[in-house]
Design a protein around this motif. Structure first.
Motif, PDB file in Angstrom:
ATOM      1  N   VAL A 157      40.877  35.234  44.089  1.00  0.00           N
ATOM      2  CA  VAL A 157      40.043  36.421  44.260  1.00  0.00           C
ATOM      3  C   VAL A 157      39.035  36.197  45.380  1.00  0.00           C
ATOM      4  CG1 VAL A 157      38.276  37.858  43.149  1.00  0.00           C
ATOM      5  CG2 VAL A 157      40.322  37.190  41.879  1.00  0.00           C
ATOM      6  N   THR A 158      38.494  34.994  45.446  1.00  0.00           N
ATOM      7  CA  THR A 158      37.494  34.670  46.472  1.00  0.00           C
ATOM      8  C   THR A 158      38.078  34.792  47.874  1.00  0.00           C
ATOM      9  OG1 THR A 158      36.362  33.152  44.969  1.00  0.00           O
ATOM     10  CG2 THR A 158      35.901  32.902  47.316  1.00  0.00           C
ATOM     11  N   SER A 164      38.833  38.421  48.767  1.00  0.00           N
ATOM     12  CA  SER A 164      37.628  39.181  49.112  1.00  0.00           C
ATOM     13  C   SER A 164      37.176  38.872  50.532  1.00  0.00           C
ATOM     14  CB  SER A 164      36.500  38.872  48.122  1.00  0.00           C
ATOM     15  OG  SER A 164      36.102  37.517  48.189  1.00  0.00           O
ATOM     16  N   GLN A 179      33.167  39.743  46.177  1.00  0.00           N
ATOM     17  CA  GLN A 179      34.024  39.270  45.092  1.00  0.00           C
ATOM     18  C   GLN A 179      33.949  40.183  43.864  1.00  0.00           C
ATOM     19  OE1 GLN A 179      33.980  35.044  44.574  1.00  0.00           O
ATOM     20  NE2 GLN A 179      34.671  35.166  42.453  1.00  0.00           N
ATOM     21  N   SER A 191      37.120  42.050  42.020  1.00  0.00           N
ATOM     22  CA  SER A 191      37.368  41.839  40.586  1.00  0.00           C
ATOM     23  C   SER A 191      37.405  43.169  39.833  1.00  0.00           C
ATOM     24  CB  SER A 191      36.279  40.930  39.995  1.00  0.00           C
ATOM     25  OG  SER A 191      36.320  39.646  40.589  1.00  0.00           O
ATOM     26  N   LYS A 226      40.631  44.735  37.886  1.00  0.00           N
ATOM     27  CA  LYS A 226      40.585  45.116  36.470  1.00  0.00           C
ATOM     28  C   LYS A 226      41.070  46.565  36.286  1.00  0.00           C
ATOM     29  CE  LYS A 226      37.539  45.600  32.476  1.00  0.00           C
ATOM     30  NZ  LYS A 226      38.030  46.973  32.206  1.00  0.00           N
ATOM     31  N   ILE A 230      43.486  31.797  39.204  1.00  0.00           N
ATOM     32  CA  ILE A 230      44.220  32.983  38.793  1.00  0.00           C
ATOM     33  C   ILE A 230      45.713  32.738  39.015  1.00  0.00           C
ATOM     34  CG2 ILE A 230      44.025  34.112  41.069  1.00  0.00           C
ATOM     35  CD1 ILE A 230      43.732  36.773  39.490  1.00  0.00           C
TER      36      ILE A 230
END
Length: 308
Positions: free
Chosen positions: A20-21, A24, A31, A35, A39, A57
């Motif tokens: 995710v980092t 982004s 971030q 996220s 979701k 992840i």
């Protein structure tokens, strides 16, 4: 389901980078924003798209299927956008290039004007090792490659861009006398090599063997940057391309050590498969390179002349 193209893009990037980092960063988003969209995207499916274990992840098998579909959808959307722009007379589409790691100090200067002139051209440039560059070229995954050594097993076209000069380089701890380093003195130096298959390593090994220089101690590192930092730290010396050490030479962290028969000189080449069906973008880029390469070399790399 009411997922958006933005959500598809985010999930596709998270799948690609497994982070995710990193996603982004590449998408220029925070971030938390990534996220949240991730979701919202997951909430539209009954089966999990990903799992979080510790801080990592992991994309599920179902998630991988959705990511593949997302990639296809995004490609189709891009194709529509490119066609619309082309209809209005703009050059639009993708330019894919793979370059060896040291070429990252060269290739951007040959791209800047072209990319700035054609705002609808998307650049994809992979900076990797020589083996991966040749593999990408051979598998027709890219338009162009930039290398200093031509792959002999492929039928290619090329444009010779500029010289690639290799010198013996040391850190500021080396006390230079201004005289040529003798073979005996050379043999006392701990040497740092690039990885197997690197064109720089092959040139370094050729120089040592042809001059019958024995090796006292050697290390192997996998990137030009790693070699550079190791030399600065005092771990050893290396024969390396001048192109990648301009700033370190200027601020005194590195120095060129005079050695007879150095520098060795090769050439940077832009290459492509002879059998490649070039896009209009690729053809325009070739024209741009041929028209402007001399001016680019003169304006951006004239500092080479200080090290003859």
């Amino acid at each position: 389901m009411k997922y958006t193209l933005h959500q598809l893009e985010i999930f596709n990037k998270v799948n690609e980078l497994q982070s995710v980092t990193k996603a982004s960063e590449e998408l220029f988003l925070t971030q938390p924003a990534v996220s949240m969209q991730l979701k919202n995207f997951q909430d539209q499916f009954q089966m999990p798209l990903f799992e979080v274990v510790g801080r990592r992840i992991y994309i599920t098998e179902f998630g991988k299927e959705i990511a593949l579909a997302a990639e296809n959808i995004l490609n189709e959307v891009n194709a529509i956008n490119y066609k619309a722009l082309s209809f209005h007379g703009e050059l639009a589409g993708k330019l894919k290039i793979a370059i060896v790691s040291t070429a990252k100090y060269v290739m951007p200067y040959f791209l800047t004007d072209f990319i700035n002139q054609h705002k609808s051209v998307d650049l994809f440039m992979d900076v990797t090792n020589k083996a991966e560059v040749v593999r990408s070229l051979e598998n027709n995954e890219i338009d162009f490659a930039m290398v200093s050594t031509i792959p002999k097993h492929l039928k290619i076209n090329r444009i010779q861009l500029m010289e690639n000069k290799l010198y013996l380089v040391g850190g500021k701890q080396f006390k230079s006398t201004g005289n040529y380093l003798s073979n005996k003195e050379f043999e006392q130096l701990p040497l740092i090599y690039r990885e197997q298959g690197s064109a720089t390593r092959k040139k370094m090994e050729y120089f040592l063997s042809s001059n019958k220089i024995s090796i006292y101690k050697k290390m192997e590192l996998k990137s030009n940057e790693a070699v550079k930092q190791a030399i600065i730290a005092g771990l050893g010396y290396s024969i390396m391309p001048l192109i990648g050490i301009k700033n370190e030479l200027k601020n005194g962290d590195l120095q060129v050590i005079p050695v007879k028969k150095l520098p060795m000189t090769t050439d940077w080449n832009l290459i492509w498969l002879k059998s490649k069906n070039l896009s209009s973008i690729a053809k325009s880029f070739i024209v741009n390179i041929n028209e402007n390469k001399d001016d680019i070399i003169k304006s951006k790399f004239n500092w080479f002349d200080e090290y003859l």
